[in-house]
Design a protein around this motif. Structure first.
Motif, short mmCIF file in Angstrom:
data_model
loop_
_atom_site.label_atom_id
_atom_site.label_comp_id
_atom_site.label_asym_id
_atom_site.label_seq_id
_atom_site.Cartn_x
_atom_site.Cartn_y
_atom_site.Cartn_z
N ASP A 293 0.74 -1.21 0.08
CA ASP A 293 0.01 0.12 0.09
C ASP A 293 0.77 1.24 0.05
OD1 ASP A 293 0.84 -0.81 2.41
OD2 ASP A 293 -0.81 0.40 3.55
N TYR A 294 2.11 1.09 0.21
CA TYR A 294 3.03 2.30 -0.08
C TYR A 294 3.42 2.58 -1.39
CZ TYR A 294 3.51 3.17 5.10
OH TYR A 294 3.20 3.37 6.33
N VAL A 295 3.44 1.40 -2.22
CA VAL A 295 4.08 1.71 -3.49
C VAL A 295 3.04 1.99 -4.49
CG1 VAL A 295 5.01 0.20 -5.37
CG2 VAL A 295 5.81 -0.13 -3.00
N LEU A 296 3.31 2.84 -5.50
CA LEU A 296 2.39 3.42 -6.51
C LEU A 296 2.73 2.78 -7.77
CD1 LEU A 296 0.27 5.49 -6.93
CD2 LEU A 296 1.68 7.02 -7.49
N GLY A 297 1.59 2.37 -8.61
CA GLY A 297 1.84 2.00 -9.98
C GLY A 297 2.52 2.99 -10.95
N GLN A 298 3.24 2.45 -11.82
CA GLN A 298 4.29 3.51 -12.64
C GLN A 298 3.54 4.50 -13.54
OE1 GLN A 298 8.22 0.48 -12.67
NE2 GLN A 298 7.19 1.57 -14.36
N LYS A 299 2.08 4.00 -13.79
CA LYS A 299 1.37 5.22 -14.69
C LYS A 299 1.35 6.31 -14.14
CE LYS A 299 -1.14 1.20 -16.39
NZ LYS A 299 -2.55 0.65 -16.43
N SER A 300 1.40 6.62 -12.86
CA SER A 300 1.58 7.86 -12.18
C SER A 300 2.91 8.79 -12.10
CB SER A 300 0.85 7.96 -10.80
OG SER A 300 -0.50 7.53 -10.81
N ASN A 301 3.89 7.85 -12.51
CA ASN A 301 5.31 8.60 -12.69
C ASN A 301 5.32 9.96 -13.22
OD1 ASN A 301 6.08 6.16 -11.42
ND2 ASN A 301 7.76 5.76 -12.74
N GLY A 302 4.99 9.89 -14.51
CA GLY A 302 5.25 11.22 -15.18
C GLY A 302 4.42 12.50 -14.58
N TYR A 303 3.10 12.26 -13.79
CA TYR A 303 2.47 13.34 -13.18
C TYR A 303 3.30 13.74 -11.82
CZ TYR A 303 -1.58 13.10 -16.07
OH TYR A 303 -2.69 13.08 -17.04
N LEU A 304 3.86 12.70 -11.34
CA LEU A 304 4.47 13.22 -9.91
C LEU A 304 5.85 13.97 -10.33
CD1 LEU A 304 3.82 9.68 -8.10
CD2 LEU A 304 2.89 12.00 -7.33
N ILE A 305 6.55 13.45 -11.18
CA ILE A 305 7.76 14.25 -11.81
C ILE A 305 7.15 15.60 -11.88
CG2 ILE A 305 9.49 14.43 -13.60
CD1 ILE A 305 9.48 11.37 -13.71
N LYS A 306 6.22 15.93 -13.08
CA LYS A 306 5.60 16.97 -13.12
C LYS A 306 5.33 17.98 -11.99
CE LYS A 306 1.64 19.09 -15.95
NZ LYS A 306 2.38 20.00 -16.73
N GLN A 307 4.65 17.49 -11.01
CA GLN A 307 4.04 17.78 -9.57
C GLN A 307 5.42 18.37 -9.11
OE1 GLN A 307 0.87 16.91 -6.72
NE2 GLN A 307 2.44 15.61 -6.12
N THR A 308 6.44 17.72 -9.08
CA THR A 308 7.76 18.16 -8.48
C THR A 308 8.11 19.43 -9.19
OG1 THR A 308 8.41 15.89 -7.69
CG2 THR A 308 10.21 17.47 -7.86
N VAL A 309 8.54 19.56 -10.51
CA VAL A 309 9.07 20.19 -11.27
C VAL A 309 8.07 21.62 -11.24
CG1 VAL A 309 9.47 21.40 -13.75
CG2 VAL A 309 10.09 19.05 -13.07
N THR A 310 6.73 21.49 -11.04
CA THR A 310 5.86 22.75 -11.11
C THR A 310 6.09 23.46 -9.60
OG1 THR A 310 4.21 21.39 -12.26
CG2 THR A 310 3.32 23.31 -10.86
N THR A 311 6.28 22.60 -8.55
CA THR A 311 6.44 22.96 -7.21
C THR A 311 7.64 23.91 -7.15
OG1 THR A 311 5.41 21.32 -6.12
CG2 THR A 311 7.01 22.36 -4.82
N LEU A 312 8.94 23.19 -7.67
CA LEU A 312 10.26 24.08 -7.59
C LEU A 312 10.07 25.54 -8.57
CD1 LEU A 312 10.96 21.34 -6.49
CD2 LEU A 312 12.89 21.18 -7.73
N GLU A 313 9.31 25.39 -9.76
CA GLU A 313 9.48 26.55 -10.42
C GLU A 313 8.61 27.40 -9.76
OE1 GLU A 313 10.40 24.54 -14.87
OE2 GLU A 313 8.40 25.05 -14.35
N ALA A 314 7.47 27.28 -9.44
CA ALA A 314 6.41 28.05 -8.60
C ALA A 314 7.11 28.77 -7.46
CB ALA A 314 5.12 27.65 -8.22
N THR A 315 7.80 28.19 -6.78
CA THR A 315 8.32 28.82 -5.51
C THR A 315 9.63 29.50 -5.91
OG1 THR A 315 9.55 26.51 -5.02
CG2 THR A 315 7.36 27.02 -4.04
N ALA A 316 10.68 29.03 -6.84
CA ALA A 316 11.73 29.77 -7.14
C ALA A 316 11.12 31.11 -7.69
CB ALA A 316 12.31 29.31 -8.28
#
Length: 343
Positions: A293-316
């Motif tokens: 229940d802690y591991v996520l299927g890989q179909k969400s990988n692209g979104y989570l990478i995008k979420q990270t990039v969006t977070t870093l760019e918005a705060t910077a």
């Protein structure tokens, strides 16, 4: 391998665009592992591949400077990517992979570094100094540890573990600073640079929800009573920028993380010791674990990478242009604490 990651990120972006026509279920409601999904670590950067890409970007980007801040238990160099244009500018630190099995934030941080070398963030580096520690726990990320990982789920050549090679949780070592990785962070980053803000990027289990919907991630400011009120307010503003960048997108859905007040945790300890406004961001799902229940299927990988990039760019950007000062923090009063969905 880099083509595979780019394709995953692109696929995520395409679904976001198409998702406006119907229910969006990419990150929060994306599939968990459940024994049915493939969790293949070969699509993630190895430590050596990460270092090679950092050195490539260092050679290409005039404003990027790489620094080795120390070594891991197993002797891996720990890297800091620096963009310091003006010492008088505010400085933000992005910290990833204190836990070795939480790697999609590292993938996002690397994409962010690449973007800083293009026109995507034109002018941002003139107003903010940016520090990135893209992998604090390389031994855990490579499964090069002195304890058994036989129950871990992922396949593809290596396991990734939460703890470092000594089986120590680095995010519980910010007071004693016993482990070489945490000593390197404190001695050669926290005490060396005048940091104003820090986002500590992690992953959590895949079953956390807010308001009946699985979250794409969750955020939390320092919760120790010893934090200075001004530092806490800065942390809440940092969280407001992240929330406003992610939650309204349709593909992002954030909850309030339920976390303790111990100062051994970076979110609390660093805020108190150095007077730095800190924010914890816990993305949904992990790259490897012994709990399904802690591991996520890989179909969400692209979104989570995008979420990270969006977070870093918005705060910077918000720090660079000063708009963070106007961030509205009242949402914290109504943001629901997430709970764990019962199966």
């Amino acid at each position: 391998m880099r083509k595979t990651l780019a394709a995953a990120a692109l696929a995520g972006a395409l679904v976001v665009t198409a998702g406006t026509a119907g229910p969006v279920a990419a990150v929060g409601e994306g599939p968990g592992y459940g024994g049915n999904e493939t969790v293949n670590t070969s699509i993630l950067h190895t430590y050596d591949q990460l270092v090679a890409e950092l050195k490539t970007q260092d050679a290409k980007q005039e404003r990027l400077d790489l620094e080795v801040i120390g070594q891991s238990v197993k002797g891996c160099d720990l890297y800091l990517a620096k963009y310091i244009s003006n010492p008088d500018n505010p400085t933000i630190l992005y910290l990833t992979q204190q836990h070795g099995n939480e790697q999609l934030t590292t993938e996002g941080a690397l994409e962010f570094i690449k973007h800083l070398g293009t026109g995507k963030n034109q002018g941002v580096l003139d107003g903010v100094n940016i520090l990135v520690v893209p992998m604090l726990n390389p031994d855990g990320a490579m499964g090069d540890v002195d304890f058994s990982l036989e129950d871990y789920i992922a396949s593809g050549g290596r396991h990734l573990t939460r703890n470092n090679a000594n089986e120590v949780d680095l995010n519980r070592d910010h007071v004693a600073k016993v482990e070489p990785e945490t000593r390197a962070l404190h001695n050669n980053v926290m005490r060396k640079y005048g940091i104003d803000y820090m986002i500590d990027l992690h992953h959590q289990g895949a079953q956390s929800e807010r308001d009946g919907r699985l979250v794409s991630g969750s955020i939390l400011h320092p919760t120790t009573p010893n934090v200075d009120p001004a530092v806490l307010e800065g942390s809440k503003k940092l969280g407001a920028v992240v929330f406003d960048a992610i939650d309204p997108t349709g593909w992002g859905h954030l909850g309030k993380y339920v976390g303790g007040s111990a100062e051994t945790i970076s979110r609390n300890g660093i805020a108190v010791e150095y007077g730095i406004s800190t924010l914890l961001f816990e993305m949904r799902g992990m790259s490897d674990h012994y709990r399904e229940d802690y591991v996520l299927g890989q179909k969400s990988n692209g979104y989570l990478i995008k979420q990270t990039v969006t977070t870093l760019e918005a705060t910077a950007r918000a720090i660079a242009d000063g708009s963070i000062a106007d961030a509205e923090t009242s949402f914290w009063d109504t943001l629901a604490e997430q709970n764990t969905r019962s199966e």
